[in-house]
Design a protein around this motif. Sequence first.
Motif, PDB file in Angstrom:
ATOM      1  N   ASN A   1       0.834  -1.202   0.000  1.00  0.00           N
ATOM      2  CA  ASN A   1       0.000   0.000   0.000  1.00  0.00           C
ATOM      3  C   ASN A   1       0.873   1.257   0.000  1.00  0.00           C
ATOM      4  N   ASN A   2       0.237   2.408  -0.117  1.00  0.00           N
ATOM      5  CA  ASN A   2       0.980   3.667  -0.251  1.00  0.00           C
ATOM      6  C   ASN A   2       1.880   3.951   0.949  1.00  0.00           C
ATOM      7  N   LYS A   3       1.359   3.705   2.136  1.00  0.00           N
ATOM      8  CA  LYS A   3       2.132   4.003   3.340  1.00  0.00           C
ATOM      9  C   LYS A   3       3.357   3.106   3.434  1.00  0.00           C
ATOM     10  N   LEU A   4       3.165   1.812   3.149  1.00  0.00           N
ATOM     11  CA  LEU A   4       4.283   0.879   3.193  1.00  0.00           C
ATOM     12  C   LEU A   4       5.280   1.194   2.074  1.00  0.00           C
ATOM     13  N   ALA A   5       4.772   1.560   0.899  1.00  0.00           N
ATOM     14  CA  ALA A   5       5.659   1.899  -0.236  1.00  0.00           C
ATOM     15  C   ALA A   5       6.539   3.095   0.108  1.00  0.00           C
ATOM     16  N   GLU A   6       5.943   4.097   0.771  1.00  0.00           N
ATOM     17  CA  GLU A   6       6.700   5.283   1.165  1.00  0.00           C
ATOM     18  C   GLU A   6       7.826   4.912   2.130  1.00  0.00           C
ATOM     19  N   PHE A   7       7.496   4.025   3.109  1.00  0.00           N
ATOM     20  CA  PHE A   7       8.511   3.594   4.070  1.00  0.00           C
ATOM     21  C   PHE A   7       9.606   2.779   3.378  1.00  0.00           C
ATOM     22  N   LEU A   8       9.200   1.826   2.538  1.00  0.00           N
ATOM     23  CA  LEU A   8      10.173   0.936   1.887  1.00  0.00           C
ATOM     24  C   LEU A   8      11.092   1.705   0.941  1.00  0.00           C
TER      25      LEU A   8
END
Length: 397
Positions: A285-292
């Motif tokens: 998801n967007n939040k996980l993509a931003e972190f990764l």
Amino acid sequence: MARKLYSVRGDNWVGEYPADLTLGWQRNRRGIRRTLCKISDLEGFDDAEKARRLTDLYHIKQAALRNAQSKQEASHAADRRQKRASTMHQASKLWLEEVEVTNSAATRQTYAKTLSYYLEGVGDHKLRDFDRSHNIKFLKYLGTVVYQGRPMAESTKNCHIRQLGVFLRWAHDHEIIDRVWSLKKPKVPKKDMETYSIEELTRLREHILDQVAHAQADDDERQTRHMRNMYRAFMLATLSLLRLGPIWALRLDSIDLDKRLIRIQDNIELGWVNKKNKWPLKPINNKLAEFLKEDLAARDPSEVYYLDNGRGFPWYADRSAISKLAGKMCSECDLPKLKPFHWGMRATMITALLQQGVDPIQVQQLADHDDLSTTMLYKDSRRISQKGAADALGQLL
């Protein structure tokens, strides 16, 4: 119309035989072909002589085939007799050899423990002699087993009886025994499902980030790596619902930010297997993509694992160490004592998704549950079901 015994194929005369000579030709079943002789071998003979010679050759090959099939049937019959005479110990050895190929090392170990307990408590005997009395004797023996100073829990006894049932079903499938037994198991008390609240998980996340900041301020490289890996594990557990096993075994090259996918793959080096290979592609998801994106950009080129020790190896050789550290950090936040990843993070997020009305089938697939009923337990736990009545009580007086 009679079936032809032989026909020309290429440069040869070829005999046509049924697959099973004792049953003859069967519908939709291919037969056996055997070369009788070359066409050139019968040059100069008239049609009648050719037919006689070909018929003789046909019956010679037929007799050889019958002899070979008889030997094969005799061998199979001997194998069946030997299997049906197997003792519990002999059959369990065969089963564990098969499990070693089809299941993970951890699964084989648990099955082996069950059979070890059975042989200790009941003794070896012909597997075909198994009956309910052996079931009860095994159950009684499990009640005498002491582990870490405590009697075996009812849930553990139940697990060993279930695994014995798996073995007996295997024995039935392999024609060692003639029936599938319905085994008597101890009743396991149904536990209320306990999870954290989203507020409690937020407190845990902030605590981990504080620990990262403190370690960096102290220039403590080792502690910084520990806390960063803990935060990485937290983010993946809460934003993808992955269990600790796949997080621990995840390689960096299995994370595809372009396609927004995490590929859950077996890790041969660690001996980790994606159980039943359920839904191996996990969306990001967007939040996980931003972190990764930020996390992967800061990685050292030598790192291989998502939870890496900084030298291209897993952060911990045993993933239980990660769970212990997470439990310690939950305790530092005064959170209830739960399995930190399974109940604290994963189950909390599953429950929150269902309470928000997300499609249960989508949650089931993301959570890798075998059955939808397992997923719905998170929504319909007794604690949640009682909440409405409990709230109403508070308004009565």
